[in-house]
Design an enzyme around this catalytic site. Sequence first.
Site, PDB file in Angstrom:
ATOM      1  N   HIS A 198       0.840  -1.211   0.000  1.00  0.00           N
ATOM      2  CA  HIS A 198       0.000   0.000   0.000  1.00  0.00           C
ATOM      3  C   HIS A 198       0.868   1.252   0.000  1.00  0.00           C
ATOM      4  O   HIS A 198       1.487   1.596   1.014  1.00  0.00           O
ATOM      5  CB  HIS A 198      -0.916   0.005   1.233  1.00  0.00           C
ATOM      6  N   HIS A 247       1.533   5.379  -2.089  1.00  0.00           N
ATOM      7  CA  HIS A 247       1.050   6.448  -2.983  1.00  0.00           C
ATOM      8  C   HIS A 247       2.260   7.056  -3.683  1.00  0.00           C
ATOM      9  O   HIS A 247       2.823   8.048  -3.217  1.00  0.00           O
ATOM     10  CB  HIS A 247       0.283   7.516  -2.194  1.00  0.00           C
ATOM     11  N   GLN A 278      -9.321   9.481  -5.290  1.00  0.00           N
ATOM     12  CA  GLN A 278      -9.005  10.148  -4.020  1.00  0.00           C
ATOM     13  C   GLN A 278     -10.162  11.019  -3.503  1.00  0.00           C
ATOM     14  O   GLN A 278     -10.417  11.088  -2.306  1.00  0.00           O
ATOM     15  CB  GLN A 278      -7.751  11.023  -4.200  1.00  0.00           C
ATOM     16  N   HIS A 327      -9.295   1.886   0.119  1.00  0.00           N
ATOM     17  CA  HIS A 327      -9.163   2.608   1.377  1.00  0.00           C
ATOM     18  C   HIS A 327     -10.527   2.469   2.039  1.00  0.00           C
ATOM     19  O   HIS A 327     -11.539   2.848   1.451  1.00  0.00           O
ATOM     20  CB  HIS A 327      -8.867   4.078   1.117  1.00  0.00           C
ATOM     21  N   GLU A 370     -11.165   4.611   6.849  1.00  0.00           N
ATOM     22  CA  GLU A 370      -9.954   5.260   7.381  1.00  0.00           C
ATOM     23  C   GLU A 370     -10.390   6.489   8.176  1.00  0.00           C
ATOM     24  O   GLU A 370     -10.289   7.626   7.716  1.00  0.00           O
ATOM     25  CB  GLU A 370      -8.989   5.671   6.252  1.00  0.00           C
ATOM     26  N   ASP A 430       2.452   3.309   2.863  1.00  0.00           N
ATOM     27  CA  ASP A 430       1.439   4.311   2.559  1.00  0.00           C
ATOM     28  C   ASP A 430       2.052   5.614   2.027  1.00  0.00           C
ATOM     29  O   ASP A 430       1.746   6.036   0.925  1.00  0.00           O
ATOM     30  CB  ASP A 430       0.556   4.582   3.794  1.00  0.00           C
ATOM     31  N   TRP A 458       0.749  13.890   3.630  1.00  0.00           N
ATOM     32  CA  TRP A 458       0.228  13.238   4.834  1.00  0.00           C
ATOM     33  C   TRP A 458       1.312  12.876   5.837  1.00  0.00           C
ATOM     34  O   TRP A 458       1.028  12.643   6.999  1.00  0.00           O
ATOM     35  CB  TRP A 458      -0.537  11.959   4.433  1.00  0.00           C
TER      36      TRP A 458
HETATM   37 FE   FE2 Z   1      -3.394   5.149   1.423  1.00  0.00          FE
END
Ligand code: FE2
Length: 425
Positions: free
Chosen positions: A57, A59, A152, A210, A213, A309, A315
């Site tokens: 997982h 991005h 997203q 996802h 979350e 991630d 993030w």
């Molecule tokens: Fe993610």
Amino acid sequence: MLDLLIHNATLPDGRNAMSVAVSGGKIVEVAPQLEAPAHQRIDAQGQLLCPPFVDPHFHMDATLSYGLPRVNQSGTLLEGIALWGELKPLLTQEALVARALAYCDWAAAKGLLAIRTHVDICDPRLLAVDALLQVKKQVAPYIDLQLVAFPQDGVLRAPGALTNLKRALDKGVDVVGGIPHFERTMADGAASVKLLCELAAERGLRVDMHCDESDDPLSRHVETLAFETQRLGLHGRVTGSHLTSMHSMDNYYVSKLIALMAEAQLHAVANPLINITLQGRHDTYPKRRGLTRVPELLAAGINVAFGHDCVMDPWYSLGSGDMLEVAHMGLHVAQMTSQAAMRQCFDAVTVNAARVMGLENYGLDVGCHADFCLLQARDPVEALRLRATRLKVFRRGQLLAESASAVAQLHVAGRPTQTAWMSNR
Ligand code: FE2
């Protein structure tokens, strides 16, 4: 004549003094103290030889963009999504490719040779999709990259997202993604799960969403994901990622939910570095940890893997492509401190993650690809404790990366100079 013979290796299952023989990019024999002529021989000196790390997982379209155009002040998931929205119009394909390739170099150096990355499809230009399809091709000799079409901003909430998602799949993106908890309502979230699972079933693709979350104990999308997986016969092909709301759910409800997930053969992916960072941000004290219920899911027979991630993006400001750091955090947050549980954390970034991605010929068995890492550690627990140096990384039997061993020279007054590394074995 073998291409490569590694001898005196310890394997993750505890077997030691083992030899691994390689020919034609494949493992052809695994046996104790094998003797055979080989073009190249490596003495592992009792160190751990393990299959490569796998990140189920990530991005990659956002990686290494930290600070662009500004830093996330609140540290929340929602500000991260807003910040990514500010950055998207400024992206160029060249910059995306350059950052992704730089990250793949970091990954290879850390023995991370397979990555499932979500790619945001909400921008109708599909810049990131084109960029990562190019990167996938470019890194194929050394990294297996799998792409997930990720809406997203919500497949129902964002105008044109469903059309863009289908276009991304037509271009060759491998997996159907989703984000039901970001849709406008719980009902829309459930509808998005149904719609996306049906799309995956139609096209014969895997699903990775996802899911839940948030810290909302009443979020219910993983239940819908399990139901749709069951209804459409997608058993073993669907992954629920994050699942952080499970941390906060009612215990009785979870006892029913986990059984439904097991029945659907869902895979679960937790992202410990990110979950512990982003979740609980609306709490005062006590602050929830936000990690999903890893030991309980494993106990129910569900395949649980850990993902990185984010690395240096809207993030998360840290990270280096080191899956041992990911597993180390997972071990702590989930309090998985028994010997068996620590080994499960090692599996969560190797064999379990490979199962999530459906990788073929992965592992240290005869017939598998000759992809492996020689770590400066004697066993998986020591590897976790030390976030062990990747002494050598092999891909298809060829040396891909090597690092100097992490050994300190001690110059203590009154003592001869000594070398030390932090092993007591
Ligand atoms: Fe993610």
